[in-house]
Design an enzyme around this catalytic site. Structure first.
Site, short mmCIF file in Angstrom:
data_model
loop_
_atom_site.label_atom_id
_atom_site.label_comp_id
_atom_site.label_asym_id
_atom_site.label_seq_id
_atom_site.Cartn_x
_atom_site.Cartn_y
_atom_site.Cartn_z
N ARG B 28 -76.73 -77.27 -44.94
CA ARG B 28 -76.08 -76.05 -44.50
C ARG B 28 -74.85 -76.30 -43.62
NH1 ARG B 28 -77.90 -71.49 -40.91
NH2 ARG B 28 -77.24 -69.61 -41.99
N LYS B 30 -72.33 -77.64 -44.36
CA LYS B 30 -71.10 -77.54 -45.14
C LYS B 30 -70.50 -76.13 -45.19
CE LYS B 30 -72.83 -81.22 -48.05
NZ LYS B 30 -74.24 -80.89 -48.41
N ARG B 31 -71.29 -75.12 -44.82
CA ARG B 31 -70.76 -73.76 -44.95
C ARG B 31 -69.55 -73.56 -44.02
NH1 ARG B 31 -73.94 -69.83 -41.08
NH2 ARG B 31 -74.30 -71.40 -39.50
N CYS B 52 -63.61 -71.43 -3.93
CA CYS B 52 -64.93 -71.89 -4.43
C CYS B 52 -65.97 -71.85 -3.33
CB CYS B 52 -64.79 -73.30 -4.98
SG CYS B 52 -66.38 -74.12 -5.27
N CYS B 55 -67.32 -75.53 -2.36
CA CYS B 55 -66.50 -76.58 -1.75
C CYS B 55 -66.81 -76.71 -0.25
CB CYS B 55 -65.01 -76.26 -1.94
SG CYS B 55 -64.36 -76.84 -3.53
N HIS B 113 -64.34 -80.89 -6.13
CA HIS B 113 -64.41 -79.74 -7.03
C HIS B 113 -64.06 -80.12 -8.48
CE1 HIS B 113 -64.28 -75.35 -7.78
NE2 HIS B 113 -63.24 -75.58 -8.55
N ASN B 153 -76.89 -76.24 -15.27
CA ASN B 153 -76.15 -75.52 -16.31
C ASN B 153 -74.71 -75.99 -16.20
OD1 ASN B 153 -78.29 -73.91 -17.23
ND2 ASN B 153 -78.01 -72.49 -15.51
N CYS B 160 -72.69 -71.02 -16.52
CA CYS B 160 -72.37 -71.58 -15.22
C CYS B 160 -71.12 -70.87 -14.70
CB CYS B 160 -72.13 -73.07 -15.34
SG CYS B 160 -71.68 -73.80 -13.78
N SER B 161 -71.21 -70.33 -13.49
CA SER B 161 -70.13 -69.48 -13.02
C SER B 161 -69.16 -70.23 -12.11
CB SER B 161 -70.70 -68.27 -12.29
OG SER B 161 -71.66 -68.68 -11.34
N HIS B 164 -67.45 -76.31 -9.98
CA HIS B 164 -67.82 -77.32 -8.97
C HIS B 164 -69.11 -78.02 -9.42
CE1 HIS B 164 -67.30 -78.70 -4.71
NE2 HIS B 164 -68.44 -79.27 -5.07
N HIS B 166 -72.52 -79.10 -9.79
CA HIS B 166 -73.76 -78.74 -9.07
C HIS B 166 -74.90 -78.47 -10.04
CE1 HIS B 166 -72.50 -74.71 -10.31
NE2 HIS B 166 -73.69 -74.27 -9.99
N GLN B 168 -79.33 -77.01 -9.96
CA GLN B 168 -80.24 -76.12 -9.24
C GLN B 168 -81.66 -76.68 -9.23
OE1 GLN B 168 -79.91 -71.82 -9.78
NE2 GLN B 168 -78.35 -72.14 -11.33
N GLU B 182 -95.99 -78.73 -22.65
CA GLU B 182 -95.91 -80.20 -22.72
C GLU B 182 -97.13 -80.85 -22.06
OE1 GLU B 182 -92.24 -81.77 -21.22
OE2 GLU B 182 -91.01 -80.82 -22.78
N HIS B 281 -88.35 -82.96 -16.70
CA HIS B 281 -89.76 -82.60 -16.82
C HIS B 281 -90.62 -83.72 -16.28
CE1 HIS B 281 -89.24 -79.28 -20.10
NE2 HIS B 281 -89.15 -78.80 -18.89
O1 LIG Z 1 -78.15 -69.18 -11.05
P1 LIG Z 1 -76.83 -68.93 -11.74
O2 LIG Z 1 -76.06 -70.19 -11.97
O3 LIG Z 1 -76.02 -67.85 -11.09
O4 LIG Z 1 -77.23 -68.34 -13.17
C1 LIG Z 1 -77.37 -69.09 -14.34
O5 LIG Z 1 -78.55 -69.90 -14.31
C2 LIG Z 1 -79.81 -69.20 -14.24
C3 LIG Z 1 -80.93 -70.20 -14.36
O6 LIG Z 1 -80.93 -70.87 -15.59
C4 LIG Z 1 -79.92 -68.10 -15.30
O7 LIG Z 1 -81.04 -67.32 -15.04
C5 LIG Z 1 -78.68 -67.21 -15.35
O8 LIG Z 1 -78.77 -66.34 -16.45
C6 LIG Z 1 -77.43 -68.09 -15.49
O9 LIG Z 1 -76.28 -67.28 -15.50
O1 LIG Z 2 -76.41 -67.01 -41.67
P1 LIG Z 2 -75.20 -66.81 -40.82
O2 LIG Z 2 -74.93 -65.37 -40.51
O3 LIG Z 2 -73.99 -67.54 -41.33
O4 LIG Z 2 -75.56 -67.55 -39.44
C1 LIG Z 2 -76.10 -66.91 -38.31
O5 LIG Z 2 -77.47 -66.55 -38.50
C2 LIG Z 2 -78.39 -67.63 -38.74
C3 LIG Z 2 -79.79 -67.07 -38.79
O6 LIG Z 2 -80.18 -66.46 -37.58
C4 LIG Z 2 -78.26 -68.72 -37.67
O7 LIG Z 2 -79.01 -69.84 -38.07
C5 LIG Z 2 -76.82 -69.15 -37.44
O8 LIG Z 2 -76.76 -70.03 -36.34
C6 LIG Z 2 -75.96 -67.91 -37.17
O9 LIG Z 2 -74.61 -68.28 -36.97
#
Ligand SMILES: O=P(O)(O)O[C@H]1O[C@H](CO)[C@@H](O)[C@H](O)[C@H]1O
Ligand SMILES: O=P(O)(O)O[C@H]1O[C@H](CO)[C@@H](O)[C@H](O)[C@H]1O
Lengths: 343, 343
Positions: B28, B30-31, B52, B55, B113, B153, B160-161, B164, B166, B168, B182, B281
């Site tokens: 797939r 190739k699509r 930031c 910082c 940063h 993230n 990630c907003s 910098h 980092h 969590q 697991e 983990h």
């Molecule tokens: O905590 P942040 O960086 O503001 O937020 C980010 O990480 C979190 C933990 O994975 C998620 O719940 C948020 O959706 C994401 O935007």
């Molecule tokens: O089949 P499509 O519309 O090209 O592809 C979309 O739906 C699929 C099925 O949920 C997913 O696997 C793909 O990642 C998504 O881009």
């Protein structure tokens, strides 16, 4: 009360349909967002796009031309994720792989490139429902097909590469992970109570009336108590039916109505063509009776705060537990307000 | 051979660490892709950004100012997903909710940063590793904390907003879903064989040498046989350790080296600051012995085809089974080629 306390503290909720937990952090919706914003999802301004491979008469990548279809149109996916040839299988404690046969189809909901489900007439959505029933029965009748997954990826944000209104069907040799989990939980519940899990759940929700967004004659659209996505909803049939093949004509039409109402409500929420992935969960087509299965449809929309700010299911969600920032109760209230403003 | 056949046909693979399946559709890839493309992920061009909140010296949303830190800096998240107050709990067949206490912290990897882990010196990454160990031990020692989830993230695409560098830490009263799955699988394997699942798996992978990307003195970075994300990898310790607290000084430094090498390889793949969510983990901090737990770290990067085209885990993936378009073996080969070009 307990529910009021839940609005102000971090807590876990249990999803009895999958057996999994989610984390709810209501207080967290207040944090400022400085991260990624998305392009506002638009719908196409034209009814026909000469470059669209789903429009009537146009050529697809394989070279085949679409017929000049007038209603719903189904064809085999030109880039199927499932093939139906080579048999291979190996299995031990640590390395297990098995070939998976299947059929992938595309369902064009309408010849009109510029529509979405939310804008189609109920009669026309009913034709989509009829095709879903037909496909479920036809594909399900094949001996190698054990499950028929009907779904839609709506909007660019959900990986949809073409705004032409369409959904997909992937029919597989095995029951996929999610319906397999739901099946185990529904079976256990049915054995214990002699009634379906979702039937009992629906009755309790109707009594509580805290998360019900829309009620039609035969269906209820609600935000599940265990919803993960910010504005996740589920359509549940009032009558216990295990699959779409059991729907009466009247129920099919009423289901089309429920579909129109929830997608319209979604579009109204942030005044944008609302992105989501949706899909139907129903009985496997394994030739067995499935009294435990209760027909339902999930809507998983990614948006959280506005037309351009979505919820990211990332770090903790991927490595730990799915997490949401507003309560299902608050989401339901906001959807209800929008829905009522249309009535 | 069987593996060659797997390169050309749709198949399922089993993840023995979680007990779940994934769908592989090698053909797939190739699509053509006409869908959404992302902004190329960049890194910040400046070492210090006055706007930031991470910082050194700058003020955060709560009004607190960061110290003028010189190395790694840890603080309590100003918008924690977990609180440690109200107790509430109700439970029946269909509606179950329980308050979840916890602690959320932010770990700034460097005062600079403009850096990412991939660009930091091994000595400086080692300081991050030391802090992770310290936090795992400190938070884990609290009686109310049963699990310490360390994660990052990286990049806007992963929610990630702030660029910098980092990560969590979310420490919780219960073991989250993923490590809980697991744990069950590792316990079952350990009971049957008296050895850890990942220890045995690692030995088999080293023999096969089809998915090994990087090998250091004490760690192996590989694309798991059951990887879901296109370029997903896992760092596994060669020695059986159940958590970071058991790492020797030498192992910590070597782990920093492995971290640098895999993140550098990622950056090289599409010549972009590579987005991902990653996380460690390890054994729960529930006061029990966990001989079944084998320390490892997951990397889940979203990119599929290029710096701007990602894999969408949507419709079928959300409602059915996760699906991937290229085989783990091919992904490993591509990462190996990049890694070797640095040596
Ligand atoms: O905590 P942040 O960086 O503001 O937020 C980010 O990480 C979190 C933990 O994975 C998620 O719940 C948020 O959706 C994401 O935007
Ligand atoms: O089949 P499509 O519309 O090209 O592809 C979309 O739906 C699929 C099925 O949920 C997913 O696997 C793909 O990642 C998504 O881009």
């Amino acid at each position: 009360t307990n529910v009021t306390k839940l609005n102000t503290t971090s807590h876990r909720r249990y999803n009895p349909l999958t057996g999994e937990w989610l984390l709810v952090s209501p207080h967290r919706a207040k944090r400022p967002w400085q991260g990624k914003t998305e392009k506002k999802e638009g719908k196409s301004p034209v009814q026909y796009d000469p470059g669209c491979y789903l429009c009537p008469g146009n050529e697809r990548v394989g070279g085949v031309a679409n017929p000049d279809y007038k209603e719903v149109y189904v064809f085999d996916n030109d880039f199927p994720a499932l093939l139906s040839d080579v048999q291979v299988s190996f299995e031990d404690d640590l390395f297990t792989a098995k070939s998976e046969q299947g059929i992938c189809r595309v369902v064009c909901f309408s010849p009109d490139h510029g529509l979405t489900l939310s804008q189609m007439a109920i009669d026309d959505i009913k034709k989509v429902v009829d095709i879903w029933v037909e496909q479920y029965m036809e594909l399900g009748a094949r001996s190698e097909i054990k499950y028929v997954q009907i779904f839609e990826n709506r909007g660019e944000m959900m990986g949809c590469s073409n705004p032409h209104p369409h959904g997909q069907i992937w029919a597989t040799e095995n029951v996929p992970n999610e319906p397999a989990k739901e099946m185990v939980m529904q079976q256990q519940y049915f054995e214990r109570h002699g009634r379906t899990l979702l039937g009992d759940y629906l009755n309790r929700e109707l009594q509580k009336n805290e998360r019900i967004v829309i009620e039609t004659d035969h269906f209820v659209v609600l935000v599940p108590f265990w919803a993960v996505w910010p504005f996740e909803t589920m359509i549940v049939s009032k009558r216990t039916i295990s699959h779409m093949g059991e729907m009466s004509e009247e129920e099919r039409e009423d289901f089309a109505r429920a579909l129109r109402q929830i997608t319209q409500t979604y579009d109204g929420l942030f005044e944008v063509s609302f992105p989501y992935s949706s899909g139907i969960h129903q009985a496997p087509t394994d030739g067995k009776e499935h009294p435990e299965w209760h027909f339902h449809m999930h809507f998983y929309p990614p948006l959280l705060r506005s037309a351009t700010v979505k919820k990211f299911m990332v770090g903790f969600e991927m490595l730990g537990t799915p997490q949401r920032d507003i309560t299902p109760e608050e989401s339901a209230q906001r959807l209800i307000t929008i829905y009522q403003s249309f009535q």
